[in-house]
Design a protein around this motif. Sequence first.
Motif, short mmCIF file in Angstrom:
data_model
loop_
_atom_site.label_atom_id
_atom_site.label_comp_id
_atom_site.label_asym_id
_atom_site.label_seq_id
_atom_site.Cartn_x
_atom_site.Cartn_y
_atom_site.Cartn_z
N ALA A 22 0.93 -1.11 -0.20
CA ALA A 22 0.42 -0.03 0.12
C ALA A 22 0.90 1.44 0.06
CB ALA A 22 -1.64 0.06 0.98
N ALA A 23 2.03 1.27 0.41
CA ALA A 23 3.24 2.58 0.62
C ALA A 23 3.38 2.86 -0.70
CB ALA A 23 3.48 2.12 1.80
N LEU A 24 3.63 1.47 -1.01
CA LEU A 24 5.12 1.84 -2.52
C LEU A 24 4.95 3.23 -3.60
CD1 LEU A 24 5.35 -1.85 -3.28
CD2 LEU A 24 6.99 -0.74 -2.49
N ASP A 25 4.02 3.39 -3.71
CA ASP A 25 3.29 4.26 -4.56
C ASP A 25 4.06 5.11 -4.03
OD1 ASP A 25 2.60 2.91 -6.62
OD2 ASP A 25 -0.25 4.04 -5.99
N ASP A 26 3.72 5.97 -2.87
CA ASP A 26 4.38 7.30 -1.99
C ASP A 26 5.95 7.01 -1.60
OD1 ASP A 26 1.28 7.97 -1.67
OD2 ASP A 26 1.16 6.76 0.20
N VAL A 27 6.42 5.89 -1.48
CA VAL A 27 7.34 5.69 -1.10
C VAL A 27 8.82 5.99 -2.51
CG1 VAL A 27 9.82 4.06 -0.09
CG2 VAL A 27 7.06 4.29 1.23
N LEU A 28 8.39 5.18 -3.11
CA LEU A 28 9.19 4.94 -4.87
C LEU A 28 9.12 6.06 -5.73
CD1 LEU A 28 9.00 1.11 -5.91
CD2 LEU A 28 10.39 1.92 -4.10
N ALA A 29 10.35 6.58 -6.36
CA ALA A 29 10.15 7.39 -7.18
C ALA A 29 9.97 7.22 -8.53
CB ALA A 29 11.81 8.14 -7.29
N ALA A 30 10.23 5.87 -8.72
CA ALA A 30 9.74 5.31 -9.98
C ALA A 30 9.10 3.91 -9.68
CB ALA A 30 11.06 4.97 -10.78
N PRO A 31 8.63 3.09 -10.68
CA PRO A 31 8.00 1.77 -10.46
C PRO A 31 9.64 0.67 -9.94
CG PRO A 31 7.11 2.58 -12.24
CD PRO A 31 8.03 3.72 -11.97
N ARG A 32 9.20 -0.62 -9.88
CA ARG A 32 9.60 -1.55 -9.07
C ARG A 32 10.19 -1.48 -10.79
NH1 ARG A 32 6.05 -5.55 -5.69
NH2 ARG A 32 4.26 -3.82 -6.64
N GLU A 33 11.29 -2.13 -10.53
CA GLU A 33 12.09 -2.75 -11.84
C GLU A 33 12.55 -4.59 -11.35
OE1 GLU A 33 15.55 -1.41 -12.74
OE2 GLU A 33 14.67 0.81 -12.38
N ILE A 34 11.24 -5.61 -12.07
CA ILE A 34 11.33 -7.06 -11.20
C ILE A 34 11.87 -8.12 -12.12
CG2 ILE A 34 10.22 -8.60 -10.11
CD1 ILE A 34 8.03 -6.45 -9.08
N ALA A 35 12.85 -8.57 -12.27
CA ALA A 35 13.16 -9.79 -12.99
C ALA A 35 13.23 -10.87 -12.20
CB ALA A 35 14.60 -8.90 -13.19
N ILE A 36 13.18 -11.87 -13.22
CA ILE A 36 13.46 -13.20 -12.62
C ILE A 36 14.42 -14.47 -13.48
CG2 ILE A 36 12.20 -15.45 -12.29
CD1 ILE A 36 9.38 -13.30 -13.18
N TRP A 37 14.88 -14.88 -12.38
CA TRP A 37 16.77 -15.56 -12.40
C TRP A 37 16.33 -16.80 -11.98
CZ3 TRP A 37 20.79 -13.44 -15.68
CH2 TRP A 37 20.71 -12.16 -15.39
N ARG A 38 16.71 -17.52 -13.18
CA ARG A 38 17.54 -19.35 -12.27
C ARG A 38 19.02 -19.96 -11.62
NH1 ARG A 38 13.21 -21.88 -16.02
NH2 ARG A 38 11.12 -21.57 -14.57
N LEU A 39 19.60 -20.42 -10.80
CA LEU A 39 21.23 -20.77 -10.57
C LEU A 39 21.82 -21.63 -10.91
CD1 LEU A 39 23.18 -19.98 -8.35
CD2 LEU A 39 22.10 -21.32 -6.92
N LEU A 40 22.39 -20.41 -11.81
CA LEU A 40 23.18 -21.80 -12.97
C LEU A 40 24.54 -22.72 -11.62
CD1 LEU A 40 23.56 -20.44 -16.65
CD2 LEU A 40 22.36 -22.30 -15.92
N ARG A 41 24.18 -21.45 -10.85
CA ARG A 41 25.97 -21.87 -10.46
C ARG A 41 26.20 -21.29 -9.02
NH1 ARG A 41 32.46 -22.84 -12.56
NH2 ARG A 41 33.10 -22.41 -9.90
N SER A 42 26.37 -21.81 -8.20
CA SER A 42 26.54 -20.94 -6.75
C SER A 42 27.72 -21.63 -6.10
CB SER A 42 25.69 -21.19 -5.52
OG SER A 42 25.70 -20.73 -4.61
N ASP A 43 29.18 -20.25 -5.78
CA ASP A 43 30.25 -21.28 -5.13
C ASP A 43 30.39 -20.31 -3.99
OD1 ASP A 43 31.50 -22.31 -7.26
OD2 ASP A 43 31.46 -20.40 -8.22
N ALA A 44 31.01 -20.21 -3.01
CA ALA A 44 30.97 -20.35 -1.13
C ALA A 44 32.27 -20.75 -0.87
CB ALA A 44 29.80 -20.23 -0.57
N ARG A 45 32.67 -19.71 0.10
CA ARG A 45 33.80 -20.15 0.66
C ARG A 45 33.70 -21.88 1.88
NH1 ARG A 45 39.05 -16.59 3.00
NH2 ARG A 45 38.15 -16.05 0.86
N PRO A 46 34.14 -22.45 1.87
CA PRO A 46 33.72 -23.20 3.05
C PRO A 46 34.35 -22.41 4.00
CG PRO A 46 35.29 -24.15 1.30
CD PRO A 46 35.02 -22.47 1.19
N GLN A 47 33.16 -23.01 5.38
CA GLN A 47 32.96 -22.69 6.42
C GLN A 47 34.01 -23.86 7.41
OE1 GLN A 47 31.29 -19.81 7.84
NE2 GLN A 47 30.88 -20.23 5.61
N ALA A 48 34.97 -22.94 8.40
CA ALA A 48 36.14 -23.94 9.35
C ALA A 48 35.88 -24.26 10.15
CB ALA A 48 37.09 -22.86 9.67
#
Length: 104
Positions: A78-104
Amino acid sequence: MPETYVITFHVKVDQVARFHALLGPVLDAMRDEATFVHAALHVDPDRSDVFQLHETWIDRSDVLNVQLQRPYRREWHAALDDVLAAPREIAIWRLLRSDARPQA
């Protein structure tokens, strides 16, 4: 298959604190949803009023038909029109690969 919704927000400069106050409880509530995987909020290092939210969910149908209708999102939407200077930009993505440093 999980999908990530990448949402860019251009917030009115005088509404940044309200943006955080409204979005924070939504992000907190999402953690308890069965189809939720991960969320991360980023700010542009050069523009403190531009944000990008990455939300990863297991099921698009659930996001569109259930999650977006949750009562904890009503005040936020309900607040988005008052809070935003422009409409939201929404994109949808699917993960192909994820890398992370191993936890010690």
